[in-house]
Design an enzyme around this catalytic site. Structure first.
Site, short mmCIF file in Angstrom:
data_model
loop_
_atom_site.label_atom_id
_atom_site.label_comp_id
_atom_site.label_asym_id
_atom_site.label_seq_id
_atom_site.Cartn_x
_atom_site.Cartn_y
_atom_site.Cartn_z
NE ARG A 1 5.66 -9.97 -0.36
CZ ARG A 1 6.17 -9.19 1.57
NH1 ARG A 1 6.90 -10.20 1.40
NH2 ARG A 1 6.44 -8.28 2.22
CG ASP B 1 -1.63 -1.41 1.40
OD1 ASP B 1 -2.91 -1.42 0.55
OD2 ASP B 1 -1.15 -2.32 2.84
CD GLU C 1 -2.03 -3.47 -7.29
OE1 GLU C 1 -2.58 -4.21 -5.77
OE2 GLU C 1 -1.64 -1.72 -7.10
O1 TRH Z 1 3.96 -6.10 0.65
P1 TRH Z 1 3.26 -7.12 -0.66
O2 TRH Z 1 2.69 -8.09 -0.36
O3 TRH Z 1 2.91 -5.49 -0.34
C1 TRH Z 1 0.69 -5.39 -0.54
C2 TRH Z 1 0.23 -5.53 0.67
O4 TRH Z 1 0.11 -6.70 1.23
C3 TRH Z 1 -1.27 -5.17 0.49
O5 TRH Z 1 -2.14 -5.40 1.52
C4 TRH Z 1 -1.90 -6.70 -0.62
O6 TRH Z 1 -2.96 -6.08 -1.19
C5 TRH Z 1 -1.18 -6.38 -2.30
O7 TRH Z 1 0.06 -6.21 -1.18
C6 TRH Z 1 -1.49 -6.36 -3.10
O8 TRH Z 1 3.59 -6.77 -2.21
P2 TRH Z 1 4.18 -5.93 -3.16
O9 TRH Z 1 3.26 -4.83 -3.54
O10 TRH Z 1 5.22 -5.76 -3.78
O11 TRH Z 1 4.92 -4.65 -1.99
C7 TRH Z 1 6.44 -4.66 -1.54
C8 TRH Z 1 6.68 -3.07 -2.17
O12 TRH Z 1 7.95 -3.48 -1.25
C9 TRH Z 1 7.74 -2.69 -2.99
O13 TRH Z 1 6.65 -1.31 -3.46
C10 TRH Z 1 8.75 -3.01 -3.78
C11 TRH Z 1 9.39 -2.57 -1.99
N1 TRH Z 1 10.53 -3.13 -1.87
C12 TRH Z 1 11.41 -2.02 -1.93
O14 TRH Z 1 11.57 -1.37 -1.83
N2 TRH Z 1 12.81 -3.05 -1.63
C13 TRH Z 1 12.83 -4.46 -1.52
O15 TRH Z 1 14.45 -4.87 -0.95
C14 TRH Z 1 11.86 -5.68 -1.91
C15 TRH Z 1 12.45 -7.11 -1.67
C16 TRH Z 1 11.09 -4.33 -1.53
#
Ligand code: TRH
Length: 428
Positions: free
Chosen positions: A313, A32, A315
């Site tokens: 994973r 989010d 979004e």
């Molecule tokens: O963290 P997520 O699983 O997030 C979401 C939330 O759970 C939300 O509630 C749900 O509705 C949604 O998934 C589907 O996965 P996501 O979306 O990939 O978010 C991870 C964020 O972290 C993304 O902006 C990339 C960032 N990131 C970094 O900045 N550095 C890192 O080292 C990594 C691995 C990720």
């Protein structure tokens, strides 16, 4: 102690017409805030807007950005703490209702007084509900729909006014598109021009010197190319079978794991009492596992760019892996009654629209992984398909790049609304 100006003090800075206000409620994990932060930064950088981001989980947001605390302006974005209950002192009429656009991300409920101020304003902002990403076909029908609200004015007259617009990100025309910064594809091209150099550079920038040395050794030792995998998934019962397959395989594999939930599963696989920490390096057969720090969003793009396969994973990481143009495995966010499997298959229908054995192998692997099944055999089928999958991933990236991005679509939609409103003005 809060390091934020009290809401009232903000009032004076709230009078420009190109102010965009974004509300972000953190449900869990990082997605989010990751999406809201990315959008906020892009609106500042590429459009020069004044952007105010209200976020309800400031501590988590600071950790996400690797900061001790959040200043009131970050990369040009004004960050504000969305406290509950919403303080009556916040000047919603001028600060929020006076914005050009108000975005409630992922259907988060705006505070009642904010909604009321928007509805009662003579010049209400464009009110957008930015929805979750889905590849399901119904999205094109729902993108752009508007809600109508009943309101009562000070004289007791009731009427209906325009409420919010439902804005759906998506992978096809007639959706809101995907977040993509203007220079993103050029950056990937730069990193991928000399992959080995970029890999060495990334490891050195990560600041985990121990891993750098160990990886350097294994790279030098090995006459074969090392397969680079990034792993950012939820806990998974398929992981042990994947690691077994990687360890027994012929190719040396380096699996880079940023700090996150999957490290608990890796800890169990390794029979360790505690999860790996950033800097830990474990070798089992052909597989080297390196736990690395949680990266900045920009460095995470760089990691995705230089890996042969990215496990992602939720979004945002899922979308970023597509922009990297490299093969990916999506661990989708689980929903009740396996609804997420439909969502995943809807995406695969688009991604695998051209038939081919490499895409079939990938789709099967995604299915097994997301059902938590044993992936050992499947990995050995998938491995030889990676070069072909790299080509497909590049084609997919180029196809997506032909569509306007999410920020551009939002800005265009806002401008259209302004134009329509102008045309509605009576001629005096
Ligand atoms: O963290 P997520 O699983 O997030 C979401 C939330 O759970 C939300 O509630 C749900 O509705 C949604 O998934 C589907 O996965 P996501 O979306 O990939 O978010 C991870 C964020 O972290 C993304 O902006 C990339 C960032 N990131 C970094 O900045 N550095 C890192 O080292 C990594 C691995 C990720």
């Amino acid at each position: 102690m809060s390091h934020f100006p009290a809401p009232k003090e903000l009032e004076s800075s709230f009078f420009t017409s190109d102010r965009w206000t974004i509300f972000c409620a953190v449900i869990d994990n990082h997605g989010d805030m990751g999406v809201c932060w990315r959008l906020a930064r892009q609106l500042v950088r590429e459009y020069g807007f004044e952007v105010v981001l209200w976020i309800d989980e400031l501590q988590g947001f600071a950790r996400f950005l690797g900061l001790q605390e959040i200043g009131d302006s970050l990369d040009g974005v004004q960050v504000r703490h969305w406290v509950s209950p919403w303080p009556s002192s916040v000047a919603t009429d001028t600060s929020i209702a006076g914005s050009a656009v108000v975005i409630e991300a992922f259907a988060c409920e705006l505070p009642e007084s904010v909604t009321a101020a928007i509805e009662q304003s003579d010049t209400p902002p464009l009110w957008i509900n930015l929805e979750y990403l889905s590849a399901e076909p119904w999205v094109t029908q729902c993108h752009g729909l508007r809600s109508m609200h009943s309101v009562t004015d000070s004289e007791g007259q009731t009427g209906r006014i325009m409420g919010k617009t439902f804005f759906f990100p998506g992978f096809v025309p007639d959706t809101g598109g995907l977040l993509r910064e203007r220079d993103l594809l050029a950056q990937h091209e730069g990193w991928q021009k000399d992959e080995q150099f970029s890999r060495r550079q990334l490891l050195s920038d990560l600041g985990v010197s121990q891993i750098q040395e160990l990886v350097q050794d294994s790279l030098l030792d090995s006459r074969q190319e090392v397969l680079w995998i990034s792993l950012f998934t939820y806990e998974s019962s398929s992981l042990a079978s994947l690691f077994t397959a990687l360890a027994e395989g012929m190719d040396p594999v380096l699996c880079l794991v940023p700090q996150g939930r999957v490290l608990a599963t890796i800890g169990e696989y390794l029979n360790r009492k505690s999860p790996l920490n950033a800097g830990d390096f474990v070798r089992i057969g052909s597989l080297s596992i390196a736990a690395i720090p949680f990266l900045s969003q920009d460095d995470y793009d760089r990691l995705l760019s230089v890996c042969d396969l990215n496990f992602v994973r939720g979004e945002d990481s899922f979308v970023r892996a597509q922009w990297a143009g490299r093969p990916l495995l999506w661990h989708i966010y689980a929903q009740d009654e396996n609804v997420h499997m439909e969502k995943m298959r809807a995406f695969l229908t688009l991604y695998c629209s051209t038939d081919g054995q490499e895409l079939r192998a990938l789709a099967r692997f995604w299915e097994f992984w997301n059902l938590g099944e044993d992936c050992r055999e499947l990995w050995h089928h998938l491995r030889p398909q990676l070069p072909g999958l790299r080509e497909r991933a590049g084609e997919w990236q180029r196809k997506l790049a032909q569509l306007p991005d999410l920020a551009a679509n939002l800005v265009k939609y806002h401008r259209q609304q302004l134009k329509e409103k102008d045309q509605e003005q009576p001629v005096v």
